[in-house]
Design an enzyme around this catalytic site. Structure first.
Site, short mmCIF file in Angstrom:
data_model
loop_
_atom_site.label_atom_id
_atom_site.label_comp_id
_atom_site.label_asym_id
_atom_site.label_seq_id
_atom_site.Cartn_x
_atom_site.Cartn_y
_atom_site.Cartn_z
N CYS A 173 -7.30 -22.02 -11.52
CA CYS A 173 -7.30 -20.96 -12.54
C CYS A 173 -8.61 -20.89 -13.32
O CYS A 173 -8.82 -19.97 -14.10
CB CYS A 173 -6.14 -21.16 -13.51
SG CYS A 173 -4.54 -20.88 -12.76
N HIS B 122 -2.41 -12.05 -15.17
CA HIS B 122 -3.09 -13.26 -14.69
C HIS B 122 -3.43 -13.17 -13.20
O HIS B 122 -2.77 -13.79 -12.36
CB HIS B 122 -2.23 -14.48 -15.00
CG HIS B 122 -2.86 -15.79 -14.65
ND1 HIS B 122 -4.22 -15.99 -14.61
CD2 HIS B 122 -2.29 -16.99 -14.31
CE1 HIS B 122 -4.47 -17.25 -14.27
NE2 HIS B 122 -3.32 -17.87 -14.07
#
Ligand code: COA
Length: 380
Positions: free
Chosen positions: A79, A327
């Protein structure tokens, strides 16, 4: 090291972008950023593209932007990929290797047959339940047990971030929600219901970084990169017997590096706002503690007392965060730098943080395997 500036940024809308593939999204964000910076693609000396699942190599930007015979590197760091791409671009300019660099984060996640992000396949037995919601839920349960908080406190993170995201024209979800909605939603991995989770999102974001002389020449020497840090642990910290499940040591490590470089010792006083990695509601509270905004076991008080609301003393995730902005994994870190830059240059309209002079961006991935932190400030 040389002072470097963010001179332009771009971002696609985040969401269900069924009509755009990764190439189209990367192109859109990049040309927005170039236009914002007032430079041409031929002015860029070096390129980085952050992506976890949607890009195979640097040559991706050959297709997306028509780049030929220039250095392009694909960055993959869970991430943290998007922010690591920005970090690489900053280092290239700081070192004098490039005068202007472009960092792009991109991820195409929606056009898949599965729900969520699927399982990780590192082990034939451990793999069961090893989804991101399942793994982060282990930390949430331990924290709730240790410090005696309930699901209502977690829900307030989602309510805050949806309230901010409702003011953001690029956000995946632009609707306000209540604590009751969060608590009544179907459970994904206890204590997380659907509204405790960030969604599965498509999107891209891009940032142009330049040396001080280039930025001054363009009249863009406004926002500089004041500090950054990146820390990596082994791949499965949650199976480490010493892992306490009440925080992520990599975040503290990455933040320590960034604070040292930025010469910040009291983050809550010296920073105006933060964009933190709220992949799940609990993660945002753990981030408060790991980033030094609150003492261990007291992060939940910041949300209960309204400190991190848009109008609070220390706004967190004015963009809506991962929860509401969305996201797209490899794009998120670059999107955070886009948001911090937009806030510092006063472009955020209804979600503008008042008197913002310094902003922090943070990612955690893995979970708990890698973290990156970057701090941007207005030039005084
Ligand atoms: N927050 C709020 N609403 C959500 C949502 C979320 N996270 N995910 C989906 N929704 C809404 C959708 O808008 C949709 O509403 P609509 O019917 O009114 O259009 C509805 O819920 C169903 O959407 P769908 O896409 O079918 O969701 P899903 O049930 O397949 O997936 C989750 C829901 C929570 C399982 C999925 O979003 C998820 O896995 N999130 C975590 C992603 C992740 O692991 N990221 C990495 C973090 S490190």
């Amino acid at each position: 090291m040389k002072e470097v500036y963010v001179i332009g940024a771009g971002c696609t809308p985040f969401g269900d972008l069924h009509t755009r593939d990764a190439v189209a999204m990367a192109r859109e964000a990049s040309f927005q950023a170039l236009e914002d910076a007032g430079v041409d693609i031929s002015d860029i000396d070096i390129f980085y593209v952050g992506s976890v699942r949607s890009v195979t190599s640097g040559s991706f930007l050959g297709n997306a932007l028509g780049v030929r015979n220039k250095p392009v590197t694909r960055v993959e760091n869970f991430c943290a990929s998007g922010m690591d791409a920005v970090r690489q671009a900053a280092i290239a300019v700081m070192s004098g290797q490039a005068r202007i660099a472009l960092a792009v984060g991109v991820e195409k996640l929606r056009d898949a047959t599965r729900r969520g992000l699927g399982f990780r396949s590192f082990h034939p037995v451990f793999v069961f339940g090893a989804t991101p919601p399942g793994l982060f839920a282990l930390a949430a349960n331990r924290y709730m047990h240790t410090y005696g908080i309930g699901r209502e406190t977690l829900a307030k993170v989602a309510v805050k971030n949806h309230r901010n995201g409702a003011k953001n024209p690029l956000a995946h979800f632009r609707k306000e929600i209540t604590v009751e909605t969060v608590l009544k939603a179907p459970i994904v991995a206890y204590p997380f219901g659907v509204f405790d989770c960030s969604p599965v999102t498509d999107g891209a974001s891009a940032v142009v970084i330049a040396s001080r002389d280039v930025a001054e020449g363009l009249g863009k020497a406004q926002v500089f990169i004041r500090g950054f840090g990146l820390a990596v642990m082994h791949t499965e910290p949650m199976y480490d017997p010493s892992f306490k499940y009440t925080g992520f040591p990599v975040t503290t490590e990455a933040a320590g590096q960034a604070y040292k470089m930025a010469d910040i010792s009291r983050p809550l006083e010296e920073i105006s706002f933060a964009e933190v990695h709220d992949c799940f509601t609990m993660t945002e509270i753990l981030n408060y503690e790991d980033l030094g905004f609150a003492e261990k076991g007291e992060g939940w008080k910041l949300i209960e007392e309204g400190v991190t609301e848009l109008e609070g003393k220390f706004p967190v995730n004015p963009s809506g965060g991962l929860k509401s902005f969305g996201h797209p994994i490899g794009a998120t870190g670059a999107r955070m730098i886009f948001e911090v830059y937009s806030q510092l240059t006063g472009r955020c309209g209804e979600r503008q943080v008042k008197n913002a002079h310094t902003g922090l961006a943070h990612n955690i991935g893995g979970p708990g395997t890698v973290s990156t932190v970057m701090i941007l400030s207005l030039r005084s």
